[in-house]
Design an enzyme around this catalytic site. Structure first.
Site, PDB file in Angstrom:
ATOM      1  N   ARG A 162      38.270  67.141  36.452  1.00  0.00           N
ATOM      2  CA  ARG A 162      39.617  67.296  35.862  1.00  0.00           C
ATOM      3  C   ARG A 162      40.270  68.586  36.336  1.00  0.00           C
ATOM      4  NH1 ARG A 162      38.556  67.430  29.897  1.00  0.00           N
ATOM      5  NH2 ARG A 162      40.781  67.810  29.741  1.00  0.00           N
ATOM      6  N   SER A 180      36.271  65.978  25.272  1.00  0.00           N
ATOM      7  CA  SER A 180      35.520  67.040  25.928  1.00  0.00           C
ATOM      8  C   SER A 180      35.005  68.049  24.892  1.00  0.00           C
ATOM      9  CB  SER A 180      36.427  67.725  26.954  1.00  0.00           C
ATOM     10  OG  SER A 180      35.886  68.937  27.392  1.00  0.00           O
ATOM     11  N   ASP A 206      30.345  65.663  30.291  1.00  0.00           N
ATOM     12  CA  ASP A 206      31.496  66.578  30.199  1.00  0.00           C
ATOM     13  C   ASP A 206      31.475  67.588  31.340  1.00  0.00           C
ATOM     14  OD1 ASP A 206      33.839  67.837  28.826  1.00  0.00           O
ATOM     15  OD2 ASP A 206      32.440  69.503  28.783  1.00  0.00           O
ATOM     16  N   HIS A 252      34.755  76.555  17.027  1.00  0.00           N
ATOM     17  CA  HIS A 252      35.159  76.421  18.423  1.00  0.00           C
ATOM     18  C   HIS A 252      36.591  76.898  18.586  1.00  0.00           C
ATOM     19  CE1 HIS A 252      35.277  74.748  22.454  1.00  0.00           C
ATOM     20  NE2 HIS A 252      36.515  74.383  22.181  1.00  0.00           N
ATOM     21  N   LYS A 288      30.873  68.079  22.920  1.00  0.00           N
ATOM     22  CA  LYS A 288      30.011  69.270  22.975  1.00  0.00           C
ATOM     23  C   LYS A 288      29.677  69.752  21.563  1.00  0.00           C
ATOM     24  CE  LYS A 288      32.828  71.090  25.924  1.00  0.00           C
ATOM     25  NZ  LYS A 288      33.630  71.606  26.995  1.00  0.00           N
TER      26      LYS A 288
HETATM   27  N1  URA Z   1      38.028  73.076  26.521  1.00  0.00           N
HETATM   28  C1  URA Z   1      37.123  72.108  26.780  1.00  0.00           C
HETATM   29  O1  URA Z   1      35.942  72.291  26.548  1.00  0.00           O
HETATM   30  N2  URA Z   1      37.559  70.955  27.300  1.00  0.00           N
HETATM   31  C2  URA Z   1      38.858  70.702  27.572  1.00  0.00           C
HETATM   32  O2  URA Z   1      39.173  69.626  28.022  1.00  0.00           O
HETATM   33  C3  URA Z   1      39.793  71.729  27.310  1.00  0.00           C
HETATM   34  C4  URA Z   1      39.346  72.903  26.770  1.00  0.00           C
END
Ligand code: URA
Length: 431
Positions: A168, A183, A161, A82, A187
């Site tokens: 957000r 967050s 999320d 990621h 995922k």
């Molecule tokens: N990427 C994400 O998936 N979530 C965040 O809060 C910031 C960057």
């Protein structure tokens, strides 16, 4: 339990219990808590923080808000990667085929572009026919068949999320360690991989502007992974300048192909070798860096990595003949930016280049915007390369006429010096 009591408790800097965290995540996901109460709670979290135990509960509650993918029927250690978001960030598309060709299972869930940062899904969708929205069965079938598949986030994966992130984004509550950690990790943990490599970007083009902030975010994410029994490691990488030489969509796919054929940009490939080494060690395919580098070199030289990329594209419906044609990428308009003097180039402020790419059409201003796959930027020269006065440094491309004033913005993204400057791409590695 009552949402007002939970807001009050966080306002008084108290730690929330697992039950309270589950209550507000579940309540908001199911539309039982309105946006105004949730944004008040998010703001108290931004201001008063959460400890690591609360953050682990929040990550778990978000992860459990939807369906989780179970990859246990697939043999071997499943790896995922990621990136916290960068400019010209096509790393997964080079890294995935390399590690899959080396024998690791690369099970990746990717996102769309966000603001000035490009998204892997958008780049893949610039290929005619490519489908990122596979169901769990198709995802597993391709992982078993080819060791690699890349999917987008579906509605039933971590719905909490999706909703919380959207709120957000419009309530000034993005910038918070516990919220970013939960967050990202909810995922990553929902797709069932055993090992995760985090590329935490640092610099003007990233969420984390300095190395200490980036290290702190990496540490939080690694610790959450450990609590949930996953092997999570991180690299802190430089996002002061774009990655590689292309920023956009189709043009980034072309750079991916060239990189997999062994013609990649030197600094970009340094990052690829480093990330691939870590993933191959995590997947227990190799024991150390030396073995990893030998194997990576072999799959690039033999063409196995490039063939794995074609297999990935074909498996998911993409037209592999088209992307190998020299006239696949055919932008109608271009604007060249020339060197104002001779010397050594230094690229900086990658965020501006990301924003210019969006203006050219390579990204979205609003969710509904349609991407111009021909749009983007090509860096003819990169940091520490010698340039002559009037030589072309970069070219902007688009399907629409290009505003000449963009060259003034672009000029803020480089300097030409008498000597080369220090230029590290990997700033730290953590586990
Ligand atoms: N990427 C994400 O998936 N979530 C965040 O809060 C910031 C960057």
């Amino acid at each position: 339990m009552n949402i007002l009591e939970i807001i009050e408790k966080k306002k008084n800097k108290e730690a929330l219990s697992q039950k309270e965290i589950e209550f507000f995540v579940d309540g908001y996901t199911k539309n039982k808590i309105p946006d105004y109460q949730m944004s008040a709670l998010l703001m108290t979290i931004v201001i008063n923080g959460m400890n690591d135990v609360e953050t682990a509960y929040l990550t778990e509650a978000m992860m459990n808000s939807g369906k989780k993918i179970n990859l246990s029927s697939i043999k071997g250690i499943k790896v995922d990667k990621h990136s916290t978001g960068g400019v010209g960030d096509k790393v997964s598309l080079v890294l995935g085929p390399i590690v899959a060709a080396c024998g690791a299972v690369f099970a990746k869930m990717s996102g769309r572009g966000l603001g000035y940062t490009g998204g892997t899904i958008d780049k893949l969708e610039s290929i005619e026919g490519f489908n990122c929205f596979l169901n769990e069965q198709q995802f597993k079938f391709l992982l078993k068949k080819s060791n690699i598949a890349i999917i987008g986030q579906t509605d039933n994966l971590v719905p909490a999320d999706k909703k919380i992130y959207a709120l957000r984004d419009v309530s000034g509550t993005v910038n918070s360690l516990p919220l970013i950690t939960s967050s990202i990790m909810s995922k990553k943990l929902s797709t069932g991989s055993d090992a995760i490599l985090l590329d935490v970007k640092c610099g003007s083009g990233a969420f984390m502007k300095n190395i200490n902030e980036a290290k702190q975010l990496a540490r939080w994410m690694i610790n959450i992974g450990k609590k949930l029994k996953k092997d999570v490691r991180a690299e802190i990488t430089n996002m002061e300048q774009p990655l590689g030489r292309m920023i956009g969509n189709k043009n980034e796919i072309i750079e991916v192909i060239e990189s997999l054929k062994g013609n990649g940009d030197k600094k970009f490939m340094e990052l690829i070798y480093s990330s691939a080494t870590t993933l191959l060690i995590q997947a227990k395919i190799v024991k150390n860096e030396k073995e990893a580098c030998k194997l990576i070199e072999e799959v690039i030289k033999s063409g196995k990595a490039f063939n794995k990329f074609l297999e990935l594209i074909e498996n998911q419906g993409g037209n592999i003949e088209l992307i190998q044609k020299t006239n696949w990428w055919k932008p109608k308009y271009k604007l060249e930016i020339n060197a104002t003097k001779s010397g050594y180039l230094y690229l900086k402020n990658s965020v501006i280049l990301g924003l210019v790419a969006v203006k050219l059409g390579a990204g979205r201003n609003k969710k509904e915007d349609i991407i111009d796959n021909e749009a983007g930027i090509e860096l003819k020269k990169v940091t520490n390369e010698k340039v002559q006065k009037n030589e072309i440094l970069m070219v902007l491309y688009s399907s629409k006429p290009i505003d000449k004033n963009l060259s003034n913005e672009v000029k803020k993204t480089f300097e030409i010096n008498q000597k080369p400057k220090n230029n590290k791409i990997i700033l730290a590695k953590m586990e």
